[in-house]
Enzyme design. Structure first.
Site, PDB file in Angstrom:
ATOM      1  N   ASP A   1      -4.205 -10.161  -8.493  1.00  9.54           N
ATOM      2  CA  ASP A   1      -4.502  -9.159  -9.527  1.00  9.54           C
ATOM      3  C   ASP A   1      -3.343  -8.342 -10.120  1.00  9.54           C
ATOM      4  O   ASP A   1      -2.940  -8.523 -11.267  1.00  9.54           O
ATOM      5  CB  ASP A   1      -5.618  -8.220  -9.043  1.00  9.54           C
ATOM      6  CG  ASP A   1      -5.402  -7.638  -7.642  1.00  9.54           C
ATOM      7  OD1 ASP A   1      -4.324  -7.826  -7.085  1.00  9.54           O
ATOM      8  OD2 ASP A   1      -6.333  -6.987  -7.126  1.00  9.54           O
TER       9      ASP A   1
ATOM     10  N   GLU B   1       0.830  -1.212   0.000  1.00 12.04           N
ATOM     11  CA  GLU B   1       0.000   0.000   0.000  1.00 12.04           C
ATOM     12  C   GLU B   1       0.864   1.261   0.000  1.00 12.04           C
ATOM     13  O   GLU B   1       0.553   2.239  -0.688  1.00 12.04           O
ATOM     14  CB  GLU B   1      -0.941   0.021   1.215  1.00 12.04           C
ATOM     15  CG  GLU B   1      -1.963  -1.100   1.239  1.00 12.04           C
ATOM     16  CD  GLU B   1      -3.066  -0.968   0.176  1.00 12.04           C
ATOM     17  OE1 GLU B   1      -3.112   0.048  -0.529  1.00 12.04           O
ATOM     18  OE2 GLU B   1      -3.870  -1.912   0.048  1.00 12.04           O
TER      19      GLU B   1
ATOM     20  N   THR C   1      -0.971   0.606 -10.275  1.00 13.07           N
ATOM     21  CA  THR C   1      -2.238  -0.029  -9.918  1.00 13.07           C
ATOM     22  C   THR C   1      -3.127   0.881  -9.073  1.00 13.07           C
ATOM     23  O   THR C   1      -4.271   0.553  -8.805  1.00 13.07           O
ATOM     24  CB  THR C   1      -1.994  -1.390  -9.219  1.00 13.07           C
ATOM     25  OG1 THR C   1      -3.218  -2.119  -9.210  1.00 13.07           O
ATOM     26  CG2 THR C   1      -1.478  -1.207  -7.811  1.00 13.07           C
TER      27      THR C   1
ATOM     28  N   GLU D   1     -12.240  -0.506 -10.285  1.00 17.28           N
ATOM     29  CA  GLU D   1     -11.812  -1.451 -11.339  1.00 17.28           C
ATOM     30  C   GLU D   1     -12.722  -1.479 -12.566  1.00 17.28           C
ATOM     31  O   GLU D   1     -12.235  -1.647 -13.690  1.00 17.28           O
ATOM     32  CB  GLU D   1     -11.664  -2.861 -10.751  1.00 17.28           C
ATOM     33  CG  GLU D   1     -10.498  -3.017  -9.773  1.00 17.28           C
ATOM     34  CD  GLU D   1     -10.773  -2.436  -8.395  1.00 17.28           C
ATOM     35  OE1 GLU D   1     -11.950  -2.189  -8.069  1.00 17.28           O
ATOM     36  OE2 GLU D   1      -9.806  -2.205  -7.639  1.00 17.28           O
TER      37      GLU D   1
ATOM     38  N   ARG E   1       0.365   3.656  -3.266  1.00 17.66           N
ATOM     39  CA  ARG E   1      -0.304   4.943  -3.030  1.00 17.66           C
ATOM     40  C   ARG E   1       0.705   6.069  -2.843  1.00 17.66           C
ATOM     41  O   ARG E   1       0.640   7.081  -3.531  1.00 17.66           O
ATOM     42  CB  ARG E   1      -1.214   4.854  -1.805  1.00 17.66           C
ATOM     43  CG  ARG E   1      -2.273   3.790  -1.961  1.00 17.66           C
ATOM     44  CD  ARG E   1      -3.356   3.920  -0.906  1.00 17.66           C
ATOM     45  NE  ARG E   1      -4.072   2.656  -0.791  1.00 17.66           N
ATOM     46  CZ  ARG E   1      -5.328   2.522  -0.382  1.00 17.66           C
ATOM     47  NH1 ARG E   1      -6.011   3.584  -0.042  1.00 17.66           N
ATOM     48  NH2 ARG E   1      -5.901   1.336  -0.304  1.00 17.66           N
TER      49      ARG E   1
HETATM   50  C1  DMJ Z   1      -6.518   0.078  -5.041  1.00 23.46           C
HETATM   51  O1  DMJ Z   1      -5.799   0.449  -3.928  1.00 23.46           O
HETATM   52  C2  DMJ Z   1      -5.648  -0.531  -6.095  1.00 23.46           C
HETATM   53  O2  DMJ Z   1      -6.307  -0.510  -7.289  1.00 23.46           O
HETATM   54  C3  DMJ Z   1      -5.246  -1.931  -5.777  1.00 23.46           C
HETATM   55  O3  DMJ Z   1      -4.504  -2.529  -6.804  1.00 23.46           O
HETATM   56  C4  DMJ Z   1      -6.437  -2.778  -5.502  1.00 23.46           C
HETATM   57  N1  DMJ Z   1      -7.430  -2.174  -4.717  1.00 23.46           N
HETATM   58  C5  DMJ Z   1      -7.649  -0.782  -4.594  1.00 23.46           C
HETATM   59  C6  DMJ Z   1      -8.950  -0.267  -5.128  1.00 23.46           C
HETATM   60  O4  DMJ Z   1      -9.991  -1.129  -5.181  1.00 23.46           O
END
Ligand code: DMJ
Length: 639
Positions: free
Chosen positions: A401, A268, A621, A535, A272
């Site tokens: 994912d 995270e 992501t 998503e 982020r």
């Molecule tokens: C986000 O923090 C990112 O997209 C992560 O890869 C997966 N989940 C959340 C949002 O749903």
């Protein structure tokens, strides 16, 4: 150590020697001088670091050895923090306590040790899976190459990078139709509303609680604050919300404190914070974002100090201690976590001139290439100690994912040079197509999960990013695959749209199933919530850009209306607990990814293609744009 103490019934030493008071004083003076001399001599011995560890307080030693080999500017290893002794040879960078007055041989010795050793392993407290004692003696494949001499001062050439972009960052919009513009402006207004409320009620906290009008801190970011600020920065910039961008930037400059001491999710923090800071640096050229990203990147390095170099999931940003999630089987690391570092870490090397970050992620790839894949699939749990799979659960949704996403994006970000990543992606997708892609009785294509050979006919909301990913990969696939993959991407995106369309709110559930007569709907109460996730609109954005089929804009606009109707509350946007009722209750949380991703992808859906063009950028992501390497990144390590 012998302790001089008076034994019962025995006279003390000086008394036993029959000394008088002035003589006793002189004796004690001599004794203390002798002791001081012996102690000081230890520091002049050629290999005194072991003795220092015995004599100096623990925290001073740990502080010195916790500097990573990337260390140059980080203030992370504050000696005021309480840390355990490292179990590996100390010191990655030149320890800060090596004074300029220390003998030259000693300083050289310490420097050599710094080059050779990775960051130390630490023992985590408590009952969680801990870093194993002695682990660090095993040489991770990622250990820095020996004898790298002092690096020349490095400056990333920002102007050269900007000249390499093929499209203006915020793009041009000649002759667009008024409806598209109006829709884009609506999404911009939503972003301003989300930001303004966060700023008013929760600035400096991680997320806004829009019902109770206060802030939420949570425990994912190890004491770091301002997750929403960092996640929002590039969206504010792209949307040309100039004043709001300045507010966010000012918070980073004045209040963003990296000197924290808490347990963070490596994943995270990377997606982020590091992703958000890197993207904003590349977009604006403002040094503060770069330096914060690099400083934070260094703090993550100790998590890689395992026998395989596969990082553990949790790290204390102050002490560098790391461990695996308590819920992950047998101390394993999670595929989607250690597999979602590549893009950011290559950029950290690119911007710092320090290859250590690239080496860490290239080593992860080596380990993954070595391990046998059951039927070509990648299970979600891997042991950082043995490098073997711990459980055979495979998912393109949660836990798996973004690993797949980063394979194809690594190739794209390398300007299509990283053919190893492309091959890994192609092989993985082939196995997924063969074993996991299914069609429901009603004709909906979905990607099931796999538990040791048994299929679970469910898709999580998280898995809906895969429509966009497969489309992105198809765009660059060889002719025979291209069309098949483009169809697959469109079908999956359409299934995810169905999961929205079949709900009363027109927002999708956390997971939906294709069994017991159910089609694209949640069957369990615990899966009916929607937490502002991106998503599905992410896939709409990619499919729009790659096909220009107007249905994707139409579907995106349905989401905007549903968000306004069910998630907008007086002081921000909130998730809802049940998508199958028109009067849902709110979860009182405005997730930071709503500003980073959901609103950004919706906005881009109604922009011209040259705004953050896919020819210049890949999105990490968390939807933070990172530039494609058109100018031959120097620090990138070749496979
Ligand atoms: C986000 O923090 C990112 O997209 C992560 O890869 C997966 N989940 C959340 C949002 O749903």
């Amino acid at each position: 150590m012998v302790v001089l103490r008076k034994l019962p019934g025995m006279p003390g030493w000086p008394a036993a020697l029959g000394l008088r008071l002035p003589q006793k004083f002189l004796f004690l003076l001599f004794l203390s001088g002798l002791l001081t001399l012996c102690f000081g001599a230890l520091f002049l011995l050629p290999d005194s670091s072991r003795f220092k560890r015995l004599f100096l307080p623990r925290r001073a030693t740990a502080s010195a050895s916790s500097s990573s080999s990337a260390s140059s500017s980080s203030a992370s290893s504050s000696s005021t923090r309480d840390t355990d002794l490292p179990r590996s040879p100390p010191a990655a960078a030149e320890p800060r306590h090596a004074s300029p007055a220390a003998p030259r041989r000693l300083r050289e010795k310490l420097r050599t040790a710094a080059r050779m050793a990775g960051p130390p392993a630490r023992t985590a407290p408590g009952s969680r899976q801990q870093v194993q004692g002695g682990e660090s003696r095993a040489q991770p494949a990622s250990a820095a190459p020996p004898a790298r001499e002092t690096r020349a001062p490095f400056r990333f050439d920002y102007e050269r990078f900007r000249r390499s972009l093929r499209h203006p960052v915020r793009g041009g919009r000649p002759g667009e139709d008024p409806e598209t513009r109006a829709r884009r402006m609506k999404i911009k207004e939503m972003m301003k509303f989300a930001w303004d409320n966060y700023k008013q009620y929760a600035l400096g906290k991680n997320e806004l609680r829009p019902l109770t009008k206060n802030g939420h801190i949570g425990n994912m970011f190890g004491g770091l604050r301002g997750a929403t600020v960092i996640d929002a920065l590039d969206t504010l910039y792209i949307m040309e919300l100039e004043e709001e961008f300045q507010e966010a930037k000012e918070w980073v400059e004045k209040s963003f404190d990296l000197n924290v001491n808490g347990e963070a999710s490596l994943f995270e923090v990377n997606i982020r914070y590091i992703g958000g800071l890197l993207a904003t640096y590349y977009l604006t050229g403002e040094e503060v974002f770069k330096s914060k990203a690099l400083e934070l990147g260094e703090k993550l390095l100790p998590a890689f100090n395992t026998p395989t170099g596969i990082p553990r999931g949790v790290i204390n940003l102050g002490s560098g201690m790391s461990w695996s999630w308590g819920w992950a089987s047998a101390g394993s690391s999670i595929l989607a976590e250690f597999g979602t570092l590549h893009l950011e870490f290559l950029h950290l090397s690119e911007l710092s001139g320090n290859p250590v970050f690239a080496e860490k992620v290239m080593n992860i790839r080596r380990v993954l290439n070595r391990v046998e894949k059951p039927q070509g699939l990648y299970p979600n749990f891997l042991s950082p100690v043995t490098g073997s799979w711990v459980q055979h659960h495979v998912s393109i949704g949660g836990l798996g994912d973004s690993f797949y996403e980063y394979l194809i994006k690594s190739w794209l970000m390398s300007d299509k040079k990283d053919s190893e990543a492309k091959k890994m992606y192609d092989d993985a997708l082939e196995a997924i197509e063969k074993h996991l892609v299914k069609k429901s009785a009603g004709g909906l294509t979905y990607i099931a999960e796999w538990r040791g050979g048994i299929l679970d006919h469910k898709m999580g909301h998280l898995a809906c990013f895969s429509g966009g990913m497969i489309a992105l990969g198809a765009e660059h696939a060889a002719e025979e695959r291209r069309q098949r993959h483009m169809e697959l991407a469109a079908e999956i995106t359409s299934t995810c749209h169905e999961s929205y369309a079949r709900s009363d709110t027109k927002l999708g559930p956390e997971a939906f199933r294709f069994d017991a007569g159910s089609e694209a709907m949640a069957t369990r109460l615990s899966e009916r919530y929607y937490i502002l996730r991106p998503e599905v609109v992410e896939s709409y954005m990619y499919l729009w850009r790659l096909t220009h089929d107007p249905k994707y804009r139409h579907w995106g606009w349905e989401v905007v209306k549903a968000l306004e109707k069910h998630c907008r509350v007086e002081a921000g946007f909130s998730g809802i607990r049940d998508v199958y009722t028109t009067t849902p209750t709110h979860d009182n949380m405005q997730q930071s990814f709503f500003l980073a991703e959901t609103l950004k992808y919706l906005y881009l859906l109604f922009c011209e293609d040259d705004v953050l063009s896919l020819e210049d950028w890949v999105f990490n992501t968390e939807a933070h744009p990172l530039p494609i390497n058109h100018t031959d990144f120097k620090a990138a390590v070749q496979p």
